[in-house]
Design a protein around this motif. Structure first.
Motif, short mmCIF file in Angstrom:
data_model
loop_
_atom_site.label_atom_id
_atom_site.label_comp_id
_atom_site.label_asym_id
_atom_site.label_seq_id
_atom_site.Cartn_x
_atom_site.Cartn_y
_atom_site.Cartn_z
N PRO A 196 0.71 -1.30 0.06
CA PRO A 196 0.04 0.06 0.12
C PRO A 196 0.55 1.45 -0.01
O PRO A 196 0.51 2.39 -0.54
N GLY A 197 1.94 1.39 0.76
CA GLY A 197 2.84 2.69 0.79
C GLY A 197 4.04 2.54 -0.37
O GLY A 197 4.73 3.11 -0.28
N HIS A 198 3.70 1.61 -1.24
CA HIS A 198 4.64 1.58 -2.53
C HIS A 198 4.90 3.16 -3.20
O HIS A 198 4.12 3.75 -3.38
N THR A 199 6.44 3.48 -3.26
CA THR A 199 6.86 4.62 -3.95
C THR A 199 7.51 4.29 -5.27
O THR A 199 8.55 3.52 -5.25
N PRO A 200 6.94 4.56 -6.59
CA PRO A 200 7.74 4.27 -7.48
C PRO A 200 8.93 4.80 -7.80
O PRO A 200 9.12 5.91 -7.16
N PRO A 201 9.80 4.05 -8.26
CA PRO A 201 11.07 4.68 -8.72
C PRO A 201 10.98 6.08 -9.43
O PRO A 201 9.92 6.24 -10.04
N THR A 202 11.91 6.92 -9.42
CA THR A 202 11.84 8.33 -10.22
C THR A 202 12.85 8.03 -10.91
O THR A 202 13.81 9.00 -10.90
N TRP A 203 13.16 7.16 -11.88
CA TRP A 203 14.35 6.93 -12.59
C TRP A 203 14.25 7.94 -13.79
O TRP A 203 13.15 8.54 -14.29
N PRO A 204 15.29 8.64 -14.26
CA PRO A 204 16.90 8.30 -13.94
C PRO A 204 17.17 9.41 -12.93
O PRO A 204 18.35 9.01 -12.30
N ASP A 205 16.58 10.38 -12.56
CA ASP A 205 17.27 11.35 -11.88
C ASP A 205 16.66 11.62 -10.58
O ASP A 205 16.90 12.41 -9.82
N GLY A 206 15.56 11.07 -10.09
CA GLY A 206 14.96 11.28 -8.73
C GLY A 206 15.45 10.52 -7.58
O GLY A 206 16.53 9.78 -7.57
N PRO A 207 15.12 10.90 -6.56
CA PRO A 207 15.52 10.46 -5.23
C PRO A 207 15.43 8.93 -5.09
O PRO A 207 16.03 8.23 -4.25
N VAL A 208 14.37 8.25 -5.59
CA VAL A 208 13.92 7.00 -5.29
C VAL A 208 14.49 6.34 -6.60
O VAL A 208 13.99 6.33 -7.56
N GLN A 209 15.44 5.44 -6.44
CA GLN A 209 16.38 4.77 -7.33
C GLN A 209 15.48 3.45 -7.83
O GLN A 209 14.81 2.78 -7.08
N GLN A 210 15.83 3.28 -9.32
CA GLN A 210 15.43 1.94 -9.68
C GLN A 210 15.87 0.78 -8.58
O GLN A 210 16.73 0.67 -8.55
N GLN A 211 14.83 -0.29 -8.88
CA GLN A 211 15.36 -1.29 -7.88
C GLN A 211 15.89 -2.52 -8.99
O GLN A 211 16.58 -3.31 -8.59
N ILE A 212 15.03 -2.72 -9.99
CA ILE A 212 15.10 -3.89 -10.94
C ILE A 212 14.41 -3.48 -12.14
O ILE A 212 13.62 -2.64 -12.10
N HIS A 213 14.97 -3.94 -13.16
CA HIS A 213 13.80 -3.87 -14.53
C HIS A 213 14.13 -4.63 -15.33
O HIS A 213 15.14 -5.66 -15.29
N PHE A 214 13.09 -5.19 -16.40
CA PHE A 214 13.24 -5.94 -17.26
C PHE A 214 13.80 -5.51 -18.38
O PHE A 214 13.29 -4.23 -18.90
N ASP A 215 14.49 -6.29 -19.40
CA ASP A 215 14.87 -6.01 -20.84
C ASP A 215 14.11 -7.08 -21.68
O ASP A 215 14.40 -8.08 -21.52
N LEU A 216 13.16 -6.50 -22.18
CA LEU A 216 12.37 -7.31 -23.16
C LEU A 216 12.95 -7.41 -24.77
O LEU A 216 12.50 -6.25 -25.03
N TRP A 217 13.31 -8.18 -25.14
CA TRP A 217 13.88 -8.12 -26.57
C TRP A 217 12.55 -8.48 -27.67
O TRP A 217 12.25 -9.58 -27.48
N VAL A 218 12.27 -7.73 -28.37
CA VAL A 218 11.19 -7.72 -29.26
C VAL A 218 11.62 -7.62 -30.74
O VAL A 218 12.64 -7.24 -31.12
N GLU A 219 10.80 -8.66 -31.62
CA GLU A 219 10.98 -8.42 -33.01
C GLU A 219 10.62 -7.23 -33.53
O GLU A 219 11.21 -6.89 -34.66
#
Length: 126
Positions: free
Chosen positions: A53-76
């Protein structure tokens, strides 16, 4: 040790928006169990979503809440993939570089704000 399944789990304040977004991207379904949703693809668990309930989204790339994980999805087909993720609720965080060879990528956020990339190989220009 034998690992039967590998599941990445996202925190989200809105379980439905997050789990249905990833089910739409991966062509799967959602199994709901209270404060936990599992995205199933081909009968196997692929992505978990747990209520935070208190989830704070990352503010990538320059914000104070850093990215924690991400997917790289390779598409055709980038254009097709872009339209699909946008129709499911993604937002663009960083446009593609416009590479003329090799690979390129565009960074998005899912409905809970988690970054992910659509990646593709760029055809050589003759």
């Amino acid at each position: 040790m034998r690992i039967k399944f590998q599941v990445v789990t996202f925190d989200a304040a809105d379980l439905g928006a997050e789990s249905h977004f990833w089910a739409g991207v991966l062509g799967g379904t959602v199994e709901e169990d209270g404060d936990w949703h599992m995205v199933m693809v081909g009968g196997e668990p692929k992505i978990g979503v747990q209520l935070a309930p208190g989830h704070t989204p990352p503010t990538w790339p320059d914000g104070p809440v850093q990215q924690q994980i991400h997917f790289d999805l390779w598409v055709e087909d980038f254009a097709e993939a872009h339209e699909q993720v946008m129709s499911l609720g993604a937002t663009v965080l960083k446009p593609a570089r416009g590479a003329t060879s090799g690979d390129d990528f565009q960074v998005y956020a899912d409905p809970a704000g988690h970054p992910f990339c659509l990646c593709w190989l760029v055809a050589e220009q003759n």
